[in-house]
Design a protein around this motif. Sequence first.
Motif, PDB file in Angstrom:
ATOM      1  N   UNK A 156       0.824  -1.407  -0.030  1.00 44.57           N
ATOM      2  CA  UNK A 156      -0.023   0.172  -0.155  1.00 44.57           C
ATOM      3  C   UNK A 156       0.924   1.415   0.027  1.00 44.57           C
ATOM      4  N   UNK A 157       2.231   0.993  -0.344  1.00 48.46           N
ATOM      5  CA  UNK A 157       3.021   2.340  -0.379  1.00 48.46           C
ATOM      6  C   UNK A 157       2.821   3.062  -1.515  1.00 48.46           C
ATOM      7  N   UNK A 158       2.904   4.273  -1.610  1.00 47.17           N
ATOM      8  CA  UNK A 158       2.841   4.990  -2.995  1.00 47.17           C
ATOM      9  C   UNK A 158       4.218   6.028  -3.190  1.00 47.17           C
ATOM     10  N   UNK A 159       4.459   6.151  -4.413  1.00 49.86           N
ATOM     11  CA  UNK A 159       5.650   7.085  -4.835  1.00 49.86           C
ATOM     12  C   UNK A 159       5.293   8.401  -4.192  1.00 49.86           C
ATOM     13  N   UNK A 160       6.242   8.968  -3.692  1.00 53.64           N
ATOM     14  CA  UNK A 160       5.993  10.298  -3.272  1.00 53.64           C
ATOM     15  C   UNK A 160       7.188  11.473  -3.339  1.00 53.64           C
ATOM     16  N   UNK A 161       6.921  12.729  -3.055  1.00 57.49           N
ATOM     17  CA  UNK A 161       8.348  13.435  -3.357  1.00 57.49           C
ATOM     18  C   UNK A 161       8.796  13.364  -1.851  1.00 57.49           C
ATOM     19  N   UNK A 162      10.239  13.886  -1.730  1.00 59.30           N
ATOM     20  CA  UNK A 162      10.866  14.023  -0.535  1.00 59.30           C
ATOM     21  C   UNK A 162      10.292  14.913   0.189  1.00 59.30           C
ATOM     22  N   UNK A 163       9.462  15.878  -0.036  1.00 57.30           N
ATOM     23  CA  UNK A 163       8.698  16.751   1.124  1.00 57.30           C
ATOM     24  C   UNK A 163       7.846  16.042   1.792  1.00 57.30           C
ATOM     25  N   UNK A 164       7.055  15.005   1.257  1.00 59.98           N
ATOM     26  CA  UNK A 164       6.197  14.283   2.112  1.00 59.98           C
ATOM     27  C   UNK A 164       6.636  13.174   2.996  1.00 59.98           C
ATOM     28  N   UNK A 165       8.122  13.057   3.250  1.00 57.65           N
ATOM     29  CA  UNK A 165       8.480  12.147   4.168  1.00 57.65           C
ATOM     30  C   UNK A 165       9.389  13.140   5.252  1.00 57.65           C
TER      31      UNK A 165
END
Length: 207
Positions: A156-165
């Motif tokens: 259930x992981x989704x690719x995100x930008x570094x700003x979201x971690x």
Amino acid sequence: MINQYEVPVCAAHNAPALTSTTPEADEEIVVRLATALDIDFAIPICAEMESSAKARGTGISQRDPADIKKKMLEGKAVIAFTKSGVWAGFSYIQTWENDQFVSNSGLIVVPAFRRLKVASAIKQKIFELSRQLYPQAKIFSITTGLAVMKLNSRLGFEPVTYTEITQDPQFWGACKSCVNYPILVAHGYRNCLCTAMLFSPDLLKAL
């Protein structure tokens, strides 16, 4: 065969640290919570992580055996063995920003045990441990490995930008030993060769 919950028959600390022996196809592999009995494996675990990164020419930063031992003692790591006591793989979790974020880190499988779904079993177990210990936290992973990306997607992981971690400087500081660190710095810690992937419990509430 992989059993995610049974404790190995032999004591882990009596097992050989590393092996080049080809595993038997029908030998059961146990994936379980790491304990104090496993601390002797911290050094070979770190060595295998470094060796794997060098072989790929990219990827995970170096780990300190003392940190790996600490994770084992805190109950924040999982480890895999064959039923005969041969170490097969490892992963651990780390929290950031007052437990708002949890990283699934350091996933490694000994070369002799790859393509036997050991990585999948470890990933599943470390994800379950993360959800158990920190049910409200967002879980993230950064990786250059396609196989890990696929495992994350299934969970259930989704690719995100570094700003979201996590934006914790200590997390990004751990990347200093990675060969790609200059790229990360050049992009202001906003992008690198690793893909960031995120699992958010808010997605479950929305379903």
